[in-house]
Design an enzyme around this catalytic site. Structure first.
Site, PDB file in Angstrom:
ATOM      1  N   ASP A  58       0.829  -1.202   0.000  1.00  0.00           N
ATOM      2  CA  ASP A  58       0.000   0.000   0.000  1.00  0.00           C
ATOM      3  C   ASP A  58       0.868   1.257   0.000  1.00  0.00           C
ATOM      4  O   ASP A  58       1.507   1.573   1.002  1.00  0.00           O
ATOM      5  CB  ASP A  58      -0.911  -0.022   1.234  1.00  0.00           C
ATOM      6  CG  ASP A  58      -1.821   1.198   1.316  1.00  0.00           C
ATOM      7  OD1 ASP A  58      -2.007   1.882   0.294  1.00  0.00           O
ATOM      8  OD2 ASP A  58      -2.343   1.452   2.416  1.00  0.00           O
TER       9      ASP A  58
ATOM     10  N   SER B 232       0.049   4.194   2.766  1.00  0.00           N
ATOM     11  CA  SER B 232       0.345   4.110   4.196  1.00  0.00           C
ATOM     12  C   SER B 232       1.805   3.712   4.343  1.00  0.00           C
ATOM     13  O   SER B 232       2.487   3.441   3.350  1.00  0.00           O
ATOM     14  CB  SER B 232      -0.579   3.108   4.901  1.00  0.00           C
ATOM     15  OG  SER B 232      -0.339   1.785   4.441  1.00  0.00           O
TER      16      SER B 232
ATOM     17  N   TYR C 107     -10.549   1.446  12.915  1.00  0.00           N
ATOM     18  CA  TYR C 107     -11.185   1.565  11.619  1.00  0.00           C
ATOM     19  C   TYR C 107     -12.659   1.891  11.803  1.00  0.00           C
ATOM     20  O   TYR C 107     -13.199   1.805  12.902  1.00  0.00           O
ATOM     21  CB  TYR C 107     -11.027   0.267  10.830  1.00  0.00           C
ATOM     22  CG  TYR C 107      -9.589  -0.140  10.631  1.00  0.00           C
ATOM     23  CD1 TYR C 107      -8.888   0.302   9.527  1.00  0.00           C
ATOM     24  CD2 TYR C 107      -8.935  -0.946  11.562  1.00  0.00           C
ATOM     25  CE1 TYR C 107      -7.565  -0.050   9.341  1.00  0.00           C
ATOM     26  CE2 TYR C 107      -7.614  -1.309  11.386  1.00  0.00           C
ATOM     27  CZ  TYR C 107      -6.938  -0.859  10.269  1.00  0.00           C
ATOM     28  OH  TYR C 107      -5.624  -1.206  10.101  1.00  0.00           O
TER      29      TYR C 107
END
Length: 407
Positions: free
Chosen positions: A95, A98, A138
């Protein structure tokens, strides 16, 4: 196909790639897509909500960033790494949006951990305790645990003393059905939680790569094959793209953010000198609200990008970077579902564009950490198809081998 077989495919494919590239200065990791990958209007909306939380971070009382995670099966790329000595294998999502590495720890008893690889620190002779608590919350769940230190291996390279998150609790259902075990962030250090040095920066400091560069060749091959492309460490492979790379400087060394010259849909101007982020952890293209409204009006789409399909052909999406047009055919940013169509371009509350797989799957992208710049070139589609066919042959042979072992 059961998840353990998919992990075996990825691991063995990685070995084959490493053998083939043993004499090369470039190191490669085969990247796979979830076998359940499917773009649909429902999934587009779900991912839009995920991206909104990812880029509009809020903070909990202890200062850890909050992100939203949902529907991972539909838009993530993942590949194999190992942690510890001897190496314990994990599938991680690579990713560029991040910067932290984390995997489940052996003490995790959450449902999501039970069907994934977990890290056994007592089985690693190179493990070093850190113990600093970390927690990422989250939108519909959270992961928490503590930081640990060990060697991390991928693409035939071994990073010494890499700090990573060892998850002990995964709340919510975000990761239960995910085909990967953790996340390996490839953004700049300023994005990292707890000031942890990202894996690629450690690679650079330890002299493991010839050049401070990595690149992604991403391919969308539908549901026929799991082949998703390659992550290349130490440079770029010209055989995977057409022409030469077009470079543009990063405007902020946190996300991989750059400036476009203009963006058009066909001949209609949408924006000029807008900033955009190259994010391998996102499948969509995300536009600022005003620009999204303009695009949706061109197609008479509603607020979620849904509209009635037409028999007429749709125009290309054109992103001009440093004077060069990069064209995305309509079949990639418009998803047809029977009589209705959906835009794979969405909007969240931000003033920049986010270029996910709809863009990156058509454009080979070089991430030049040393010079803080990005390089773009159209992918060489013929190479992608050839590699996909080889992957199909390999999976068939492996499946036959597994069948023989069981019988």
């Amino acid at each position: 196909m059961p998840r353990f077989q998919i992990k075996s495919l990825v691991f063995l494919a990685g070995l084959i790639v490493l053998v083939g590239e043993a004499n090369s200065t470039l190191r490669r990791i085969p990247i796979q897509k979830s076998p359940n990958f499917k773009r649909s209007h429902k999934n587009i909306v779900a991912e839009r909500d995920f991206v909104q939380q990812k880029y509009n971070r809020q903070y909990t009382a202890n200062g850890y960033p909050m992100e939203h995670l949902s529907n991972y099966d539909n838009f993530q790329y993942y590949g194999n790494i190992s942690i510890g000595t001897p190496g314990q294998d994990f599938l991680v999502q690579f990713d560029t949006g991040s910067s932290n590495l984390w995997v489940p720890g052996s003490s995790c008893i959450s449902t999501a951990c039970q069907d994934h690889q977990v890290f056994y620190k007592n089985k690693s002779s190179t493990y070093v305790a850190n113990g600093t608590a970390f927690s990422i919350t989250y939108g519909t769940g959270s992961v928490s645990g503590y930081l640990s230190v060990d060697c991390v291996g991928f693409a035939g390279l071994t990073i010494q003393s890499q700090t990573f998150g060892e998850v002990t609790t995964e709340q919510g259902t975000n990761f239960v059905d995910a085909y990967f075990d953790g996340i390996l962030g490839m953004g700049f250090p300023s994005l990292a939680v707890d000031g942890v040095t990202p894996t690629f920066q450690n690679m650079m400091q330890q002299g493991l790569v010839q050049s401070p560069v990595f690149s992604f060749f991403l391919r969308d091959n539908g549901s026929v094959t799991f082949y998703g492309g390659e992550l290349i460490l130490g440079g770029s492979d010209p055989s995977l793209y057409s022409g030469s790379l077009t470079y543009v400087n990063v405007v902020q060394a946190a996300y991989w953010k750059f400036q476009t010259d203009y963006i058009k849909v066909g001949s209609t101007s949408i924006s000029t000198f807008a900033q955009a982020i190259a994010d391998t952890g996102t499948s969509l293209i995300i536009a600022p609200q005003a620009q999204y409204d303009q695009i949706s009006q061109l197609f008479n789409a509603n607020s979620e990008g849904l509209f009635e399909c037409s028999s007429t052909s749709y125009p290309d999406l054109i992103i001009n970077i440093n004077g060069v047009d990069f064209k995305i055919p309509a079949k990639y940013y418009i998803i047809e579902e029977e009589d209705f169509c959906s835009l794979a371009i969405q909007s969240i509350n931000q003033d920049f564009w986010i270029m996910g797989d709809v863009f990156l799957g058509r454009i080979y992208t070089e991430f030049d950490v040393g010079n803080q710049r990005l390089g773009f070139a159209p992918v060489n589609s013929a190479v992608g198809l050839r590699k996909a066919v080889l992957w199909r042959i390999f999976t068939l042979l492996l499946a036959c081998g597994m069948w023989k072992l069981k019988n």
